[in-house]
Write a protein that holds these residues in place. Structure first.
Motif, mmCIF file in Angstrom:
data_model
loop_
_atom_site.group_PDB
_atom_site.id
_atom_site.type_symbol
_atom_site.label_atom_id
_atom_site.label_comp_id
_atom_site.label_asym_id
_atom_site.label_seq_id
_atom_site.Cartn_x
_atom_site.Cartn_y
_atom_site.Cartn_z
ATOM 1 N N LEU A 242 -3.135 -6.656 -8.379
ATOM 2 C CA LEU A 242 -3.850 -5.955 -7.317
ATOM 3 C C LEU A 242 -5.041 -5.177 -7.863
ATOM 4 O O LEU A 242 -6.058 -5.027 -7.182
ATOM 5 N N GLY A 243 -4.933 -4.667 -9.092
ATOM 6 C CA GLY A 243 -6.074 -4.007 -9.714
ATOM 7 C C GLY A 243 -7.226 -4.965 -9.933
ATOM 8 O O GLY A 243 -8.397 -4.593 -9.793
ATOM 9 N N TYR A 244 -6.890 -6.210 -10.275
ATOM 10 C CA TYR A 244 -7.936 -7.231 -10.426
ATOM 11 C C TYR A 244 -8.625 -7.494 -9.091
ATOM 12 O O TYR A 244 -9.848 -7.696 -9.045
ATOM 13 N N LEU A 245 -7.854 -7.480 -7.994
ATOM 14 C CA LEU A 245 -8.461 -7.648 -6.667
ATOM 15 C C LEU A 245 -9.479 -6.543 -6.390
ATOM 16 O O LEU A 245 -10.542 -6.798 -5.806
ATOM 17 N N LEU A 246 -9.153 -5.324 -6.796
ATOM 18 C CA LEU A 246 -10.091 -4.212 -6.616
ATOM 19 C C LEU A 246 -11.377 -4.448 -7.399
ATOM 20 O O LEU A 246 -12.485 -4.294 -6.863
ATOM 21 N N VAL A 247 -11.241 -4.812 -8.672
ATOM 22 C CA VAL A 247 -12.421 -5.031 -9.518
ATOM 23 C C VAL A 247 -13.237 -6.201 -9.002
ATOM 24 O O VAL A 247 -14.467 -6.147 -8.928
ATOM 25 N N ASP A 248 -12.550 -7.273 -8.610
ATOM 26 C CA ASP A 248 -13.246 -8.457 -8.110
ATOM 27 C C ASP A 248 -14.003 -8.135 -6.824
ATOM 28 O O ASP A 248 -15.148 -8.571 -6.643
ATOM 29 N N ASP B 28 -2.477 -16.291 -3.002
ATOM 30 C CA ASP B 28 -3.031 -15.377 -4.002
ATOM 31 C C ASP B 28 -2.441 -13.974 -3.872
ATOM 32 O O ASP B 28 -2.155 -13.321 -4.880
ATOM 33 N N LEU B 29 -2.265 -13.515 -2.628
ATOM 34 C CA LEU B 29 -1.781 -12.148 -2.431
ATOM 35 C C LEU B 29 -0.372 -11.990 -2.994
ATOM 36 O O LEU B 29 -0.082 -11.003 -3.698
ATOM 37 N N LEU B 30 0.515 -12.925 -2.705
ATOM 38 C CA LEU B 30 1.880 -12.842 -3.211
ATOM 39 C C LEU B 30 1.894 -12.898 -4.732
ATOM 40 O O LEU B 30 2.679 -12.183 -5.387
ATOM 41 N N ASN B 31 1.032 -13.709 -5.309
ATOM 42 C CA ASN B 31 0.949 -13.802 -6.765
ATOM 43 C C ASN B 31 0.494 -12.475 -7.371
ATOM 44 O O ASN B 31 1.086 -11.979 -8.347
ATOM 45 N N HIS B 32 -0.542 -11.872 -6.794
ATOM 46 C CA HIS B 32 -1.040 -10.589 -7.298
ATOM 47 C C HIS B 32 0.014 -9.489 -7.136
ATOM 48 O O HIS B 32 0.195 -8.655 -8.036
ATOM 49 N N ILE B 33 0.711 -9.492 -5.986
ATOM 50 C CA ILE B 33 1.745 -8.479 -5.750
ATOM 51 C C ILE B 33 2.873 -8.607 -6.766
ATOM 52 O O ILE B 33 3.337 -7.613 -7.345
ATOM 53 N N SER B 34 3.340 -9.827 -6.990
ATOM 54 C CA SER B 34 4.467 -10.027 -7.902
ATOM 55 C C SER B 34 4.109 -9.635 -9.335
ATOM 56 O O SER B 34 4.918 -9.011 -10.041
ATOM 57 N N ILE B 35 2.899 -9.946 -9.767
ATOM 58 C CA ILE B 35 2.480 -9.613 -11.134
ATOM 59 C C ILE B 35 2.360 -8.095 -11.308
ATOM 60 O O ILE B 35 2.858 -7.526 -12.280
ATOM 61 N N ILE C 139 -6.136 -1.889 -1.482
ATOM 62 C CA ILE C 139 -5.667 -0.505 -1.373
ATOM 63 C C ILE C 139 -4.484 -0.413 -0.410
ATOM 64 O O ILE C 139 -3.472 0.249 -0.693
ATOM 65 N N ILE C 140 -4.585 -1.090 0.737
ATOM 66 C CA ILE C 140 -3.491 -1.077 1.712
ATOM 67 C C ILE C 140 -2.249 -1.735 1.136
ATOM 68 O O ILE C 140 -1.114 -1.261 1.337
ATOM 69 N N THR C 141 -2.436 -2.815 0.386
ATOM 70 C CA THR C 141 -1.296 -3.488 -0.237
ATOM 71 C C THR C 141 -0.625 -2.581 -1.255
ATOM 72 O O THR C 141 0.607 -2.528 -1.345
ATOM 73 N N PHE C 142 -1.427 -1.857 -2.035
ATOM 74 C CA PHE C 142 -0.868 -0.873 -2.972
ATOM 75 C C PHE C 142 0.013 0.122 -2.227
ATOM 76 O O PHE C 142 1.126 0.447 -2.672
ATOM 77 N N ALA C 143 -0.485 0.630 -1.099
ATOM 78 C CA ALA C 143 0.258 1.635 -0.337
ATOM 79 C C ALA C 143 1.579 1.076 0.186
ATOM 80 O O ALA C 143 2.629 1.726 0.073
ATOM 81 N N VAL C 144 1.538 -0.132 0.738
ATOM 82 C CA VAL C 144 2.737 -0.723 1.334
ATOM 83 C C VAL C 144 3.775 -1.049 0.266
ATOM 84 O O VAL C 144 4.957 -0.686 0.390
ATOM 85 N N VAL C 145 3.349 -1.728 -0.793
ATOM 86 C CA VAL C 145 4.297 -2.129 -1.839
ATOM 87 C C VAL C 145 4.842 -0.895 -2.569
ATOM 88 O O VAL C 145 6.033 -0.841 -2.906
ATOM 89 N N GLY C 146 3.983 0.097 -2.792
ATOM 90 C CA GLY C 146 4.457 1.327 -3.419
ATOM 91 C C GLY C 146 5.503 2.025 -2.573
ATOM 92 O O GLY C 146 6.513 2.523 -3.095
#
Length: 280
Positions: free
Chosen positions: A228-234, A77-84, A248-255
């Motif tokens: 990743l925004g959907y992960l936040l809302v969920d 799921d994480l890789l899918n959310h990151i790629s999208i 939030i941490i994933t946002f920071a790393v990928v950004g």
């Protein structure tokens, strides 16, 4: 009179292996320095929660966040959310940065265009990002087009401002030197103006990319089922603070990764610079 024997001076030559080893060592030291502050912060966070300084329920420790990240990664799921999310940001970045570069170059170079267009763009720049959401949903629907459009708007203004401001701040003496050498038109722009504004342009692109990552959160609040925004809302709706922190941490790393890629891609065009801090 005695003959003086020639003195041979031996110079130390570096082998390819020693150069590679020193390069690897330098990169390792820089990487260790770069992650030192986050590691210290995470250790403090873990110790503070364990000592009861923070509520583990509302402020989950890094160990629990890491377990959540591992669970999301293992399930795919994480890789899918990151790629999208990354695809949305990059698409919005391209759509926003391209017209911003052209518009900024025109308004920076031509005074009439600046007086005609710039006031309106500066007024639009003051509109909060969330104010565009109802209009974009009305125009483009609730699916991908509205999300990408919102990200593109966020990217457009810092890139436009950076390009226009960089052209306006070019030293007049440099331009005059180019004209002394009888450069005009395309030659003046390509050989004088472009090198002068490119460092500021790279900074503008980095600012635009950073705002693109900020705007994607608002974009994915618009009925997204992935990202990743959907992960936040969920996580907020289901009361999962560990999932929120993981997003939030994933946002920071990928950004940070995308910013480093952009910086690396533009670095070959800035090798001529002999500026302060280049060695660092």
């Amino acid at each position: 009179m005695t003959d003086l024997a020639p003195i041979s001076i031996k110079t130390k030559t570096e082998t390819p292996r020693s150069v590679a080893a020193s390069t690897i060592l330098g990169v390792s030291v820089k990487a260790a320095v770069a992650i030192a502050l986050p590691v210290v912060g995470l250790l403090f966070w873990e110790i503070a929660v364990a000592a009861g300084g923070f509520s583990g329920r509302l402020m989950p420790p890094p160990s629990r966040v890491a377990m959540t990240l591992w669970r999301l990664w293992k399930s795919g799921d994480l890789l899918n959310h990151i790629s999208i999310t990354t695809f949305r940001v990059l698409l919005g970045f391209i759509i926003g940065a391209a017209p911003a570069t052209i518009t900024g170059a025109i308004t920076g170079y031509f005074g009439l265009a600046r007086r005609l267009v710039d006031p309106s763009l500066q007024a639009l720049r003051s509109i909060p990002s969330i104010a565009w959401v109802p209009l974009f949903i009305l125009w483009f629907g609730i699916f991908e087009a509205s999300k990408v459009a919102l990200i593109a708007v966020g990217v457009f203004f810092p890139v436009y401002l950076g390009v226009s401001g960089a052209i306006l701040s070019v030293d007049r003496k440099i331009v005059e030197v180019g004209r002394i050498f009888r450069l005009s038109g395309f030659a003046l722009v390509s050989r004088v103006m472009l090198p002068a504004v490119f460092p500021a342009y790279v900074t503008a692109l980095r600012s635009g990319l950073g705002l693109g990552w900020m705007f994607v959160v608002a974009a994915e609040f618009m009925g997204a089922s992935e990202g990743l925004g959907y992960l936040l809302v969920d996580g907020q709706q289901l009361g999962k603070p560990d999932q929120i922190m993981a997003a939030i941490i994933t946002f920071a790393v990928v950004g940070k990764v995308t910013d480093s890629v952009l910086l690396g891609a533009t670095a070959p065009f800035l090798t001529w610079q002999d500026s302060y801090g280049r060695e660092g």
